[in-house]
Scaffold this motif. Sequence first.
Motif, PDB file in Angstrom:
ATOM      1  N   LYS A 110      25.745  -1.881 -15.301  1.00 40.77           N
ATOM      2  CA  LYS A 110      25.334  -2.057 -13.923  1.00 40.77           C
ATOM      3  C   LYS A 110      23.932  -2.632 -13.921  1.00 40.77           C
ATOM      4  CE  LYS A 110      28.078   1.605 -11.921  1.00 40.77           C
ATOM      5  NZ  LYS A 110      28.085   2.807 -11.099  1.00 40.77           N
ATOM      6  N   GLY A 111      23.581  -3.326 -12.861  1.00 43.70           N
ATOM      7  CA  GLY A 111      22.245  -3.891 -12.753  1.00 43.70           C
ATOM      8  C   GLY A 111      21.195  -2.801 -12.643  1.00 43.70           C
ATOM      9  N   LYS A 112      20.017  -3.107 -13.126  1.00 44.24           N
ATOM     10  CA  LYS A 112      18.930  -2.137 -13.087  1.00 44.24           C
ATOM     11  C   LYS A 112      18.467  -1.961 -11.645  1.00 44.24           C
ATOM     12  CE  LYS A 112      14.466  -1.064 -15.002  1.00 44.24           C
ATOM     13  NZ  LYS A 112      13.357  -1.492 -15.826  1.00 44.24           N
ATOM     14  N   LYS A 113      18.313  -0.707 -11.251  1.00 46.38           N
ATOM     15  CA  LYS A 113      17.838  -0.417  -9.909  1.00 46.38           C
ATOM     16  C   LYS A 113      16.352  -0.715  -9.823  1.00 46.38           C
ATOM     17  CE  LYS A 113      21.052   3.357  -9.133  1.00 46.38           C
ATOM     18  NZ  LYS A 113      21.175   4.779  -8.799  1.00 46.38           N
ATOM     19  N   GLN A 114      15.932  -1.135  -8.648  1.00 48.06           N
ATOM     20  CA  GLN A 114      14.514  -1.402  -8.453  1.00 48.06           C
ATOM     21  C   GLN A 114      13.828  -0.136  -7.964  1.00 48.06           C
ATOM     22  OE1 GLN A 114      13.688  -4.615  -5.847  1.00 48.06           O
ATOM     23  NE2 GLN A 114      11.510  -4.598  -6.243  1.00 48.06           N
ATOM     24  N   CYS A 115      12.623   0.058  -8.388  1.00 47.19           N
ATOM     25  CA  CYS A 115      11.847   1.231  -8.023  1.00 47.19           C
ATOM     26  C   CYS A 115      11.613   1.240  -6.509  1.00 47.19           C
ATOM     27  CB  CYS A 115      10.523   1.245  -8.776  1.00 47.19           C
ATOM     28  SG  CYS A 115       9.456   2.626  -8.334  1.00 47.19           S
ATOM     29  N   PHE A 116      11.884   2.376  -5.872  1.00 44.02           N
ATOM     30  CA  PHE A 116      11.708   2.520  -4.429  1.00 44.02           C
ATOM     31  C   PHE A 116      10.249   2.332  -4.046  1.00 44.02           C
ATOM     32  CE2 PHE A 116      10.506   5.433  -0.977  1.00 44.02           C
ATOM     33  CZ  PHE A 116      11.247   4.883   0.064  1.00 44.02           C
ATOM     34  N   PHE A 117       9.340   2.899  -4.807  1.00 44.58           N
ATOM     35  CA  PHE A 117       7.927   2.856  -4.477  1.00 44.58           C
ATOM     36  C   PHE A 117       7.338   1.467  -4.716  1.00 44.58           C
ATOM     37  CE2 PHE A 117       8.964   7.198  -5.730  1.00 44.58           C
ATOM     38  CZ  PHE A 117       8.645   7.850  -4.556  1.00 44.58           C
ATOM     39  N   CYS A 118       7.796   0.764  -5.739  1.00 43.82           N
ATOM     40  CA  CYS A 118       7.320  -0.596  -5.993  1.00 43.82           C
ATOM     41  C   CYS A 118       7.829  -1.552  -4.911  1.00 43.82           C
ATOM     42  CB  CYS A 118       7.785  -1.083  -7.359  1.00 43.82           C
ATOM     43  SG  CYS A 118       7.016  -0.246  -8.742  1.00 43.82           S
ATOM     44  N   SER A 119       9.068  -1.393  -4.482  1.00 43.69           N
ATOM     45  CA  SER A 119       9.626  -2.286  -3.479  1.00 43.69           C
ATOM     46  C   SER A 119       9.013  -2.063  -2.102  1.00 43.69           C
ATOM     47  CB  SER A 119      11.143  -2.117  -3.402  1.00 43.69           C
ATOM     48  OG  SER A 119      11.469  -0.814  -2.954  1.00 43.69           O
ATOM     49  N   GLN A 120       8.559  -0.844  -1.807  1.00 39.42           N
ATOM     50  CA  GLN A 120       7.934  -0.539  -0.522  1.00 39.42           C
ATOM     51  C   GLN A 120       6.417  -0.696  -0.553  1.00 39.42           C
ATOM     52  OE1 GLN A 120       9.675   0.238   2.253  1.00 39.42           O
ATOM     53  NE2 GLN A 120      11.539  -0.066   1.069  1.00 39.42           N
ATOM     54  N   ASN A 121       5.853  -1.066  -1.701  1.00 34.08           N
ATOM     55  CA  ASN A 121       4.406  -1.209  -1.898  1.00 34.08           C
ATOM     56  C   ASN A 121       3.659   0.064  -1.533  1.00 34.08           C
ATOM     57  OD1 ASN A 121       4.543  -3.835  -2.861  1.00 34.08           O
ATOM     58  ND2 ASN A 121       4.481  -4.695  -0.805  1.00 34.08           N
ATOM     59  N   LEU A 122       4.193   1.207  -1.945  1.00 37.15           N
ATOM     60  CA  LEU A 122       3.540   2.486  -1.715  1.00 37.15           C
ATOM     61  C   LEU A 122       2.636   2.778  -2.908  1.00 37.15           C
ATOM     62  CD1 LEU A 122       6.539   4.570  -0.379  1.00 37.15           C
ATOM     63  CD2 LEU A 122       4.710   3.519   0.937  1.00 37.15           C
ATOM     64  N   GLY A 123       1.365   2.923  -2.664  1.00 37.00           N
ATOM     65  CA  GLY A 123       0.419   3.145  -3.746  1.00 37.00           C
ATOM     66  C   GLY A 123       0.378   4.597  -4.191  1.00 37.00           C
ATOM     67  N   ASP A 124       0.329   5.508  -3.231  1.00 38.05           N
ATOM     68  CA  ASP A 124       0.145   6.912  -3.557  1.00 38.05           C
ATOM     69  C   ASP A 124       1.334   7.718  -3.034  1.00 38.05           C
ATOM     70  OD1 ASP A 124      -1.218   9.043  -4.652  1.00 38.05           O
ATOM     71  OD2 ASP A 124      -2.250   9.517  -2.779  1.00 38.05           O
ATOM     72  N   ILE A 125       1.735   8.710  -3.805  1.00 38.79           N
ATOM     73  CA  ILE A 125       2.819   9.602  -3.410  1.00 38.79           C
ATOM     74  C   ILE A 125       2.176  10.909  -2.986  1.00 38.79           C
ATOM     75  CG2 ILE A 125       4.924  10.763  -4.135  1.00 38.79           C
ATOM     76  CD1 ILE A 125       5.211   8.542  -6.258  1.00 38.79           C
ATOM     77  N   ASP A 126       2.302  11.250  -1.709  1.00 36.22           N
ATOM     78  CA  ASP A 126       1.645  12.426  -1.168  1.00 36.22           C
ATOM     79  C   ASP A 126       2.573  13.629  -1.249  1.00 36.22           C
ATOM     80  OD1 ASP A 126      -0.287  13.963  -0.012  1.00 36.22           O
ATOM     81  OD2 ASP A 126       0.063  13.229   2.028  1.00 36.22           O
ATOM     82  N   TYR A 127       2.045  14.757  -1.711  1.00 34.65           N
ATOM     83  CA  TYR A 127       2.854  15.967  -1.847  1.00 34.65           C
ATOM     84  C   TYR A 127       3.200  16.585  -0.498  1.00 34.65           C
ATOM     85  CZ  TYR A 127      -1.356  18.757  -0.993  1.00 34.65           C
ATOM     86  OH  TYR A 127      -2.463  19.314  -0.432  1.00 34.65           O
ATOM     87  N   LYS A 128       2.544  16.167   0.564  1.00 41.54           N
ATOM     88  CA  LYS A 128       2.797  16.732   1.887  1.00 41.54           C
ATOM     89  C   LYS A 128       3.970  16.077   2.601  1.00 41.54           C
ATOM     90  CE  LYS A 128      -1.633  16.207   2.332  1.00 41.54           C
ATOM     91  NZ  LYS A 128      -2.936  15.946   2.914  1.00 41.54           N
ATOM     92  N   GLU A 129       4.482  14.984   2.082  1.00 40.69           N
ATOM     93  CA  GLU A 129       5.621  14.283   2.682  1.00 40.69           C
ATOM     94  C   GLU A 129       6.914  14.861   2.124  1.00 40.69           C
ATOM     95  OE1 GLU A 129       5.245  10.080   2.365  1.00 40.69           O
ATOM     96  OE2 GLU A 129       3.131  10.122   2.888  1.00 40.69           O
ATOM     97  N   LYS A 130       7.376  15.947   2.724  1.00 37.17           N
ATOM     98  CA  LYS A 130       8.528  16.676   2.195  1.00 37.17           C
ATOM     99  C   LYS A 130       9.818  15.861   2.263  1.00 37.17           C
ATOM    100  CE  LYS A 130       8.134  20.182   4.893  1.00 37.17           C
ATOM    101  NZ  LYS A 130       8.347  21.466   5.548  1.00 37.17           N
ATOM    102  N   GLU A 131       9.986  15.060   3.310  1.00 34.78           N
ATOM    103  CA  GLU A 131      11.223  14.301   3.457  1.00 34.78           C
ATOM    104  C   GLU A 131      11.372  13.248   2.357  1.00 34.78           C
ATOM    105  OE1 GLU A 131       9.039  14.656   6.109  1.00 34.78           O
ATOM    106  OE2 GLU A 131      10.139  16.360   6.922  1.00 34.78           O
ATOM    107  N   MET A 132      10.274  12.563   2.059  1.00 36.76           N
ATOM    108  CA  MET A 132      10.336  11.540   1.021  1.00 36.76           C
ATOM    109  C   MET A 132      10.535  12.172  -0.352  1.00 36.76           C
ATOM    110  SD  MET A 132       7.643   8.655  -0.186  1.00 36.76           S
ATOM    111  CE  MET A 132       6.586   9.886  -0.880  1.00 36.76           C
TER     112      MET A 132
END
Length: 70
Positions: free
Chosen positions: A3-25
């Motif tokens: 199968k084709g390699k999946k693209q990183c969700f965070f790279c495709s959305q240009n999200l720099g930082d992953i916040d621990y307070k965002e429970k849904e994400m």
Amino acid sequence: MKKGKKQCFFCSQNLGDIDYKEKEMIGRFTSGQLKIIDPIHTGTCAKHQRRLARAIKRARYMSLLPYVRK
């Protein structure tokens, strides 16, 4: 068949930082038993997988996410 390699969700959305307070994400990357899902299944790159694991562990410590499902 490969199968084709999946693209990183965070790279495709240009999200720099992953916040621990965002429970849904963060919840998207945990299983039904609240374990951290392997990057092979989610498609996250190594850099973002480390940041995601750190954010999940911080959210658990701050009791925003439970450690196990009851």
